[in-house]
Design a protein around this motif. Structure first.
Motif, PDB file in Angstrom:
ATOM      1  N   ALA A  44     -53.831  -8.806 103.048  1.00 52.90           N
ATOM      2  CA  ALA A  44     -54.375  -9.640 104.125  1.00 52.90           C
ATOM      3  C   ALA A  44     -54.741  -8.794 105.329  1.00 52.90           C
ATOM      4  O   ALA A  44     -55.775  -9.025 105.979  1.00 52.90           O
ATOM      5  CB  ALA A  44     -53.357 -10.705 104.513  1.00 52.90           C
ATOM      6  N   THR A  45     -53.921  -7.798 105.643  1.00 53.59           N
ATOM      7  CA  THR A  45     -54.195  -6.910 106.776  1.00 53.59           C
ATOM      8  C   THR A  45     -55.445  -6.082 106.545  1.00 53.59           C
ATOM      9  O   THR A  45     -56.271  -5.905 107.458  1.00 53.59           O
ATOM     10  CB  THR A  45     -52.993  -5.984 107.028  1.00 53.59           C
ATOM     11  N   LEU A  46     -55.632  -5.597 105.320  1.00 56.33           N
ATOM     12  CA  LEU A  46     -56.817  -4.811 104.988  1.00 56.33           C
ATOM     13  C   LEU A  46     -58.083  -5.659 105.098  1.00 56.33           C
ATOM     14  O   LEU A  46     -59.113  -5.206 105.618  1.00 56.33           O
ATOM     15  CB  LEU A  46     -56.688  -4.241 103.571  1.00 56.33           C
ATOM     16  N   ILE A  47     -58.012  -6.893 104.616  1.00 59.19           N
ATOM     17  CA  ILE A  47     -59.164  -7.800 104.702  1.00 59.19           C
ATOM     18  C   ILE A  47     -59.503  -8.087 106.157  1.00 59.19           C
ATOM     19  O   ILE A  47     -60.672  -8.095 106.551  1.00 59.19           O
ATOM     20  CB  ILE A  47     -58.872  -9.112 103.950  1.00 59.19           C
ATOM     21  N   ALA A  48     -58.454  -8.315 106.965  1.00 60.90           N
ATOM     22  CA  ALA A  48     -58.675  -8.591 108.386  1.00 60.90           C
ATOM     23  C   ALA A  48     -59.298  -7.388 109.090  1.00 60.90           C
ATOM     24  O   ALA A  48     -60.207  -7.543 109.923  1.00 60.90           O
ATOM     25  CB  ALA A  48     -57.352  -8.966 109.054  1.00 60.90           C
ATOM     26  N   ALA A  49     -58.830  -6.186 108.736  1.00 62.08           N
ATOM     27  CA  ALA A  49     -59.387  -4.974 109.347  1.00 62.08           C
ATOM     28  C   ALA A  49     -60.857  -4.809 108.975  1.00 62.08           C
ATOM     29  O   ALA A  49     -61.698  -4.480 109.823  1.00 62.08           O
ATOM     30  CB  ALA A  49     -58.585  -3.753 108.891  1.00 62.08           C
ATOM     31  N   PHE A  50     -61.175  -5.075 107.718  1.00 63.11           N
ATOM     32  CA  PHE A  50     -62.578  -4.996 107.290  1.00 63.11           C
ATOM     33  C   PHE A  50     -63.394  -6.097 107.952  1.00 63.11           C
ATOM     34  O   PHE A  50     -64.581  -5.922 108.235  1.00 63.11           O
ATOM     35  CB  PHE A  50     -62.671  -5.107 105.766  1.00 63.11           C
ATOM     36  N   GLY A  51     -62.744  -7.233 108.213  1.00 57.49           N
ATOM     37  CA  GLY A  51     -63.412  -8.336 108.898  1.00 57.49           C
ATOM     38  C   GLY A  51     -63.846  -7.953 110.301  1.00 57.49           C
ATOM     39  O   GLY A  51     -64.909  -8.380 110.767  1.00 57.49           O
ATOM     40  N   VAL A  52     -63.025  -7.151 110.980  1.00 56.08           N
ATOM     41  CA  VAL A  52     -63.396  -6.669 112.320  1.00 56.08           C
ATOM     42  C   VAL A  52     -64.655  -5.817 112.226  1.00 56.08           C
ATOM     43  O   VAL A  52     -65.587  -5.954 113.032  1.00 56.08           O
ATOM     44  CB  VAL A  52     -62.237  -5.861 112.939  1.00 56.08           C
ATOM     45  N   HIS A  53     -64.679  -4.934 111.231  1.00 57.81           N
ATOM     46  CA  HIS A  53     -65.870  -4.108 111.008  1.00 57.81           C
ATOM     47  C   HIS A  53     -67.089  -4.986 110.693  1.00 57.81           C
ATOM     48  O   HIS A  53     -68.206  -4.733 111.176  1.00 57.81           O
ATOM     49  CB  HIS A  53     -65.615  -3.145 109.849  1.00 57.81           C
ATOM     50  N   SER A  54     -66.864  -6.040 109.919  1.00 59.60           N
ATOM     51  CA  SER A  54     -67.957  -6.918 109.506  1.00 59.60           C
ATOM     52  C   SER A  54     -68.562  -7.671 110.684  1.00 59.60           C
ATOM     53  O   SER A  54     -69.757  -7.996 110.675  1.00 59.60           O
ATOM     54  CB  SER A  54     -67.462  -7.917 108.453  1.00 59.60           C
ATOM     55  N   LEU A  55     -67.765  -7.970 111.698  1.00 57.05           N
ATOM     56  CA  LEU A  55     -68.287  -8.641 112.891  1.00 57.05           C
ATOM     57  C   LEU A  55     -69.433  -7.847 113.501  1.00 57.05           C
ATOM     58  O   LEU A  55     -70.423  -8.409 113.970  1.00 57.05           O
ATOM     59  CB  LEU A  55     -67.173  -8.826 113.918  1.00 57.05           C
ATOM     60  N   PHE A  56     -69.284  -6.522 113.487  1.00 57.54           N
ATOM     61  CA  PHE A  56     -70.314  -5.653 114.056  1.00 57.54           C
ATOM     62  C   PHE A  56     -71.437  -5.394 113.048  1.00 57.54           C
ATOM     63  O   PHE A  56     -72.604  -5.297 113.430  1.00 57.54           O
ATOM     64  CB  PHE A  56     -69.698  -4.332 114.506  1.00 57.54           C
ATOM     65  N   ALA A  57     -71.066  -5.307 111.757  1.00 59.88           N
ATOM     66  CA  ALA A  57     -72.076  -5.055 110.727  1.00 59.88           C
ATOM     67  C   ALA A  57     -73.086  -6.197 110.648  1.00 59.88           C
ATOM     68  O   ALA A  57     -74.287  -5.976 110.457  1.00 59.88           O
ATOM     69  CB  ALA A  57     -71.395  -4.855 109.374  1.00 59.88           C
ATOM     70  N   VAL A  58     -72.600  -7.430 110.799  1.00 57.29           N
ATOM     71  CA  VAL A  58     -73.467  -8.606 110.736  1.00 57.29           C
ATOM     72  C   VAL A  58     -74.022  -8.952 112.108  1.00 57.29           C
ATOM     73  O   VAL A  58     -74.926  -9.766 112.238  1.00 57.29           O
ATOM     74  CB  VAL A  58     -72.683  -9.806 110.144  1.00 57.29           C
ATOM     75  N   ASN A  59     -73.456  -8.318 113.151  1.00 58.46           N
ATOM     76  CA  ASN A  59     -73.862  -8.569 114.532  1.00 58.46           C
ATOM     77  C   ASN A  59     -73.632 -10.030 114.922  1.00 58.46           C
ATOM     78  O   ASN A  59     -74.534 -10.713 115.429  1.00 58.46           O
ATOM     79  CB  ASN A  59     -75.333  -8.188 114.739  1.00 58.46           C
ATOM     80  N   VAL A  60     -72.417 -10.494 114.657  1.00 56.77           N
ATOM     81  CA  VAL A  60     -72.071 -11.879 114.949  1.00 56.77           C
ATOM     82  C   VAL A  60     -72.159 -12.175 116.443  1.00 56.77           C
ATOM     83  O   VAL A  60     -72.525 -13.280 116.848  1.00 56.77           O
ATOM     84  CB  VAL A  60     -70.651 -12.198 114.424  1.00 56.77           C
ATOM     85  N   GLY A  61     -71.855 -11.181 117.257  1.00 55.93           N
ATOM     86  CA  GLY A  61     -71.885 -11.379 118.705  1.00 55.93           C
ATOM     87  C   GLY A  61     -73.226 -11.889 119.203  1.00 55.93           C
ATOM     88  O   GLY A  61     -73.286 -12.777 120.065  1.00 55.93           O
ATOM     89  N   SER A  62     -74.317 -11.346 118.670  1.00 55.18           N
ATOM     90  CA  SER A  62     -75.649 -11.771 119.123  1.00 55.18           C
ATOM     91  C   SER A  62     -75.907 -13.229 118.773  1.00 55.18           C
ATOM     92  O   SER A  62     -76.609 -13.944 119.502  1.00 55.18           O
ATOM     93  CB  SER A  62     -76.729 -10.888 118.491  1.00 55.18           C
ATOM     94  N   LYS A  63     -75.340 -13.697 117.638  1.00 53.24           N
ATOM     95  CA  LYS A  63     -75.524 -15.095 117.244  1.00 53.24           C
ATOM     96  C   LYS A  63     -74.707 -16.023 118.142  1.00 53.24           C
ATOM     97  O   LYS A  63     -75.186 -17.076 118.569  1.00 53.24           O
ATOM     98  CB  LYS A  63     -75.091 -15.312 115.799  1.00 53.24           C
ATOM     99  N   LEU A  64     -73.483 -15.619 118.444  1.00 52.93           N
ATOM    100  CA  LEU A  64     -72.609 -16.479 119.237  1.00 52.93           C
ATOM    101  C   LEU A  64     -73.024 -16.515 120.707  1.00 52.93           C
ATOM    102  O   LEU A  64     -72.688 -17.468 121.417  1.00 52.93           O
ATOM    103  CB  LEU A  64     -71.161 -16.008 119.108  1.00 52.93           C
ATOM    104  N   PHE A  65     -73.744 -15.482 121.154  1.00 54.94           N
ATOM    105  CA  PHE A  65     -74.221 -15.469 122.540  1.00 54.94           C
ATOM    106  C   PHE A  65     -75.710 -15.794 122.620  1.00 54.94           C
ATOM    107  O   PHE A  65     -76.323 -15.665 123.675  1.00 54.94           O
ATOM    108  CB  PHE A  65     -73.945 -14.107 123.185  1.00 54.94           C
ATOM    109  N   MET A  66     -76.272 -16.232 121.467  1.00 56.95           N
ATOM    110  CA  MET A  66     -77.680 -16.644 121.380  1.00 56.95           C
ATOM    111  C   MET A  66     -78.629 -15.598 121.955  1.00 56.95           C
ATOM    112  O   MET A  66     -79.563 -15.908 122.706  1.00 56.95           O
ATOM    113  CB  MET A  66     -77.885 -18.005 122.066  1.00 56.95           C
TER     114      MET A  66
END
Length: 232
Positions: free
Chosen positions: A158-180
């Motif tokens: 679970a910790t490894l998946i969560a760590a990769f999830g943090v990386h994925s936030l930037f890989a998919v650029n989720v921030g730009s979607k959430l801040f429109m």
């Protein structure tokens, strides 16, 4: 496990899968995207019908961490899904094209924002019920005893998946979607379609991890025991 409850659980996971598939807009044609979205909303309507009694408990119940968090997350998810539905109708080019509505760039931005926010909140919602889900899985698999080794392995995974999830936030650029934010970056589905879904699955895993273990930190030892069914 009652068959009806199992059906409800399966439909919920199917709806989550459809939401993730719908995010791959540039992998699908618009018609397929709208059909997937419509199917997802039909499943969500079924979900709310199955859980309609919950709405009568909003102002009731004990004021403890899990109950308060669940109500806030559920109402937030409902609001976000309604925003997603409304913008879907407004920008529709096929399913709801017969309605006299005018699409706009802002409506599409809000639609994308609501879609990613729904993904995050739905994952948090899943995390709040993770103990119950794992308890059901253990029951189906016949796991009745605790194991420190199994606990260690599962928590490590679970910790490894969560760590990769943090990386994925930037890989998919989720921030730009959430801040429109307007961006010219689009996922290249011709070279890395599988990676798109892996990253989004990891983001879901991250949100489940944070909400599940965050809630456990807020609970008393007695409450953890009451809601623990995952042997972790």
């Amino acid at each position: 496990m009652k068959p009806l409850f199992l059906l409800r659980l399966v439909l919920d996971f199917v709806a989550a899968g459809l939401l993730m598939a719908a995010l791959a807009y540039y992998w699908l044609d618009n018609a397929t995207h709208e059909i997937i979205g419509t199917a997802m909303f039909l499943l969500l309507i079924a979900h709310n019908i199955f859980n309609r009694r919950w709405y009568g408990t909003i102002t009731k119940g004990r004021r403890e961490a899990r109950g308060i968090a669940t109500k806030i997350i559920n109402l937030s998810l409902l609001t976000t899904m309604l925003a997603l539905l409304v913008t879907s109708v407004v920008i529709s080019q096929m399913v709801f094209s017969f309605l006299p509505l005018t699409s706009s760039f802002t409506a599409r931005q809000i639609h994308t924002f609501a879609a990613y926010l729904s993904l995050v909140i739905a994952a948090v919602h899943l995390g709040l019920h993770w103990s119950m889900i794992m308890g059901l899985v253990n029951s189906r698999l016949g796991v009745t005893t605790e194991s420190k080794v199994r606990t260690f392995v599962l928590r490590g995974l679970a910790t490894l998946i969560a760590a990769f999830g943090v990386h994925s936030l930037f890989a998919v650029n989720v921030g730009s979607k959430l801040f429109m934010q307007t961006t010219i970056e689009f996922w290249d589905f011709q070279t890395s379609t599988a990676a798109f879904f892996v990253h989004h699955a990891a983001i879901i895993g991250l949100c489940v991890f944070v909400s599940h273990y965050g809630l456990r930190l807020l609970q008393t030892p007695r409450q953890r025991s009451e809601y623990s069914g995952d042997r972790r």
